[in-house]
Design a protein around this motif. Structure first.
Motif, short mmCIF file in Angstrom:
data_model
loop_
_atom_site.label_atom_id
_atom_site.label_comp_id
_atom_site.label_asym_id
_atom_site.label_seq_id
_atom_site.Cartn_x
_atom_site.Cartn_y
_atom_site.Cartn_z
N UNK B 34 0.82 -1.22 0.00
CA UNK B 34 0.00 0.00 0.00
C UNK B 34 0.85 1.27 0.00
N UNK B 35 2.14 1.13 0.20
CA UNK B 35 3.03 2.29 0.12
C UNK B 35 2.99 2.95 -1.24
N UNK B 36 2.66 2.20 -2.28
CA UNK B 36 2.70 2.76 -3.64
C UNK B 36 1.67 3.87 -3.84
N UNK B 37 0.66 3.97 -2.97
CA UNK B 37 -0.31 5.06 -3.12
C UNK B 37 0.35 6.44 -2.93
N UNK B 38 1.56 6.46 -2.36
CA UNK B 38 2.25 7.74 -2.15
C UNK B 38 2.78 8.34 -3.45
N UNK B 39 2.79 7.55 -4.52
CA UNK B 39 3.50 7.99 -5.73
C UNK B 39 2.61 8.74 -6.72
N UNK B 40 1.37 9.00 -6.37
CA UNK B 40 0.45 9.56 -7.35
C UNK B 40 0.52 11.08 -7.44
N UNK B 41 0.61 11.59 -8.68
CA UNK B 41 0.79 13.02 -8.90
C UNK B 41 -0.42 13.83 -8.41
N UNK B 42 -0.15 15.07 -8.04
CA UNK B 42 -1.21 15.96 -7.59
C UNK B 42 -1.64 15.73 -6.16
N UNK B 43 -0.84 15.00 -5.40
CA UNK B 43 -1.19 14.74 -4.00
C UNK B 43 -0.13 15.32 -3.07
N UNK B 44 -0.47 15.41 -1.79
CA UNK B 44 0.48 15.92 -0.80
C UNK B 44 1.74 15.07 -0.75
N UNK B 45 1.55 13.75 -0.84
CA UNK B 45 2.72 12.88 -0.72
C UNK B 45 3.63 13.04 -1.96
N UNK B 46 3.01 13.29 -3.12
CA UNK B 46 3.84 13.50 -4.31
C UNK B 46 4.64 14.80 -4.16
N UNK B 47 4.02 15.81 -3.54
CA UNK B 47 4.75 17.06 -3.26
C UNK B 47 5.97 16.80 -2.39
N UNK B 48 5.78 15.94 -1.40
CA UNK B 48 6.91 15.58 -0.53
C UNK B 48 8.03 14.94 -1.35
N UNK B 49 7.65 14.09 -2.27
CA UNK B 49 8.65 13.44 -3.14
C UNK B 49 9.42 14.51 -3.92
N UNK B 50 8.66 15.49 -4.47
CA UNK B 50 9.31 16.56 -5.25
C UNK B 50 10.22 17.42 -4.38
N UNK B 51 9.86 17.54 -3.10
CA UNK B 51 10.67 18.40 -2.21
C UNK B 51 11.94 17.72 -1.71
N UNK B 52 12.13 16.46 -2.06
CA UNK B 52 13.31 15.73 -1.57
C UNK B 52 14.13 15.13 -2.71
N UNK B 53 14.76 16.01 -3.51
CA UNK B 53 15.57 15.49 -4.63
C UNK B 53 16.81 14.73 -4.16
N UNK B 54 17.19 14.90 -2.87
CA UNK B 54 18.37 14.20 -2.37
C UNK B 54 18.09 12.72 -2.10
N UNK B 55 16.82 12.35 -2.18
CA UNK B 55 16.44 10.95 -1.94
C UNK B 55 16.01 10.33 -3.27
N UNK B 56 16.41 9.09 -3.51
CA UNK B 56 16.00 8.38 -4.72
C UNK B 56 14.72 7.59 -4.44
N UNK B 57 13.68 7.83 -5.25
CA UNK B 57 12.40 7.16 -5.00
C UNK B 57 12.14 6.06 -6.02
N UNK B 58 11.66 4.95 -5.53
CA UNK B 58 11.28 3.82 -6.38
C UNK B 58 9.92 3.29 -5.94
N UNK B 59 9.24 2.61 -6.88
CA UNK B 59 8.00 1.92 -6.52
C UNK B 59 8.02 0.55 -7.16
N UNK B 60 7.43 -0.42 -6.48
CA UNK B 60 7.43 -1.79 -6.98
C UNK B 60 6.31 -1.96 -8.01
N UNK B 61 6.72 -2.27 -9.25
CA UNK B 61 5.78 -2.31 -10.37
C UNK B 61 4.59 -3.25 -10.14
N UNK B 62 4.80 -4.48 -9.70
CA UNK B 62 3.65 -5.37 -9.51
C UNK B 62 2.62 -4.82 -8.53
#
Lengths: 121, 98, 120
Positions: B34-62
């Protein structure tokens, strides 16, 4: 034969909601009994585990505070508490039942980076 | 460098925030289950991803596919199960957040 | 981490008119069943004749459990003995002479505590 590793256990859950806090301490005690170098970090709701005067008879649970007070006898002396988490909850070290070192976020990052293995509970 | 895995939705758990707080430069976060729900554009969590370029983000495709989700592939790279293993090998430590 | 109360009793014995259950390793199923008579019976099964020196450790173990809600492994038990009874008795050799082979486990069993989780 034996390889000594630096283990960091991060305890993030409040004590009586589920079994994880106790499992984490059991791992710490067992690892220490097997000569591993164990550090504990209490962060987030995990800091509630350290609160004095827990009386869990009222909910028929083992007393988590009593178990924590055995850490010293098991040779576990590196016990850290997340200073921000304490502040958020209006707690200070006076409220805690074991002697802990309060650490900043940068010190926590260093703990994570310098250990061999991290367990997160 | 540490590979962090997150398996809870950001809508029901604070672990994404807790994890980011402890991340050092060069760490990676892999969203699974259920962690993959954080990766969706236009959401608060996606903003967090954008604000942290020093961290590499991945999501499990399956896990994305199973839930009818896709990733932008810009900020969040998808990996399959073999990619998960490669990441676990590449980073010195793995920390599971749950 | 199942508490001792949750273990399935596999052996029942009537001691002083009361049914006492043991698990398959001979640990008490219900810690509240313990009393000195029960301790003597467990000790006999393990071929240990309880003397004052044994009782001193047994009572100390029960105090440890009361204080920490934990059956100690060997090293913390030795440390605790050093604190409570003094340095002379605080050695694994001393414990081995009283409770042969696996002192922490055997002494916990006789003292009516759960099996220590972290001993071999």
């Amino acid at each position: 034969m034996s390889v000594q590793k630096n283990l960091l256990l991060i305890c993030r859950k409040a004590p009586y909601g589920n079994a994880l806090p106790r499992e984490a301490i059991d791992i710490a005690l067992a690892a220490s009994a097997f000569d591993q170098n164990v550090s504990l970090l209490f962060s987030g709701d995990g800091v509630w585990q350290l609160l004095k005067q827990q009386k869990s008879d009222s909910i028929n649970s083992k007393n988590h505070g009593k178990v924590l007070s055995a850490l010293a006898l098991y040779g576990i002396e590196n016990i850290y508490v997340d200073n921000d988490s304490l502040k958020q909850r209006n707690l200070s070290k006076d409220n805690l039942l074991v002697d802990t070192k309060s650490v900043t976020i940068n010190e926590i990052k260093a703990l994570c980076n310098n250990c061999d293995t991290i367990f997160n509970f | 460098m540490i590979l962090h895995t997150i398996n809870k939705s950001p809508y029901s758990s604070a672990i994404f925030n807790d994890c980011l707080r402890l991340c050092s430069d060069g760490d990676a976060i892999l969203f699974i289950e259920d962690g993959v729900y954080a990766t969706q554009q236009g959401t608060d969590s996606y903003q967090l991803i954008e604000q942290h370029p020093e961290v590499n983000f991945f999501a499990l495709a399956p896990d994305l596919e199973a839930r009818g989700l896709t990733s932008d592939q810009a900020k969040v790279l998808t990996v399959d199960d073999n990619g998960f293993v490669e990441l676990a090998v590449k980073y010195q430590k793995v920390q599971s957040w749950y | 981490m199942p508490s001792a109360k949750n273990k399935q009793p596999v052996n029942a014995q009537i001691i002083n008119g009361k049914t006492v259950n043991f698990d398959k390793e001979g640990f008490l199923s219900d810690l509240n069943d313990w009393n000195p008579a029960v301790a003597n019976i467990i000790a006999k099964k393990e071929n240990v004749q309880l003397e004052d020196t044994h009782w001193e450790i047994i009572h100390l173990l029960r105090q440890f459990y009361d204080q920490f809600e934990l059956s100690p492994a060997m090293r913390p038990l030795v440390k605790y003995i050093a604190q409570q009874l003094g340095k002379e008795k605080a050695s694994s050799m001393y414990l081995l002479t009283l409770f042969p082979n696996s002192p922490a486990k055997l002494a916990s069993k006789i003292a009516g505590l759960p099996k220590p989780d972290n001993c071999l």
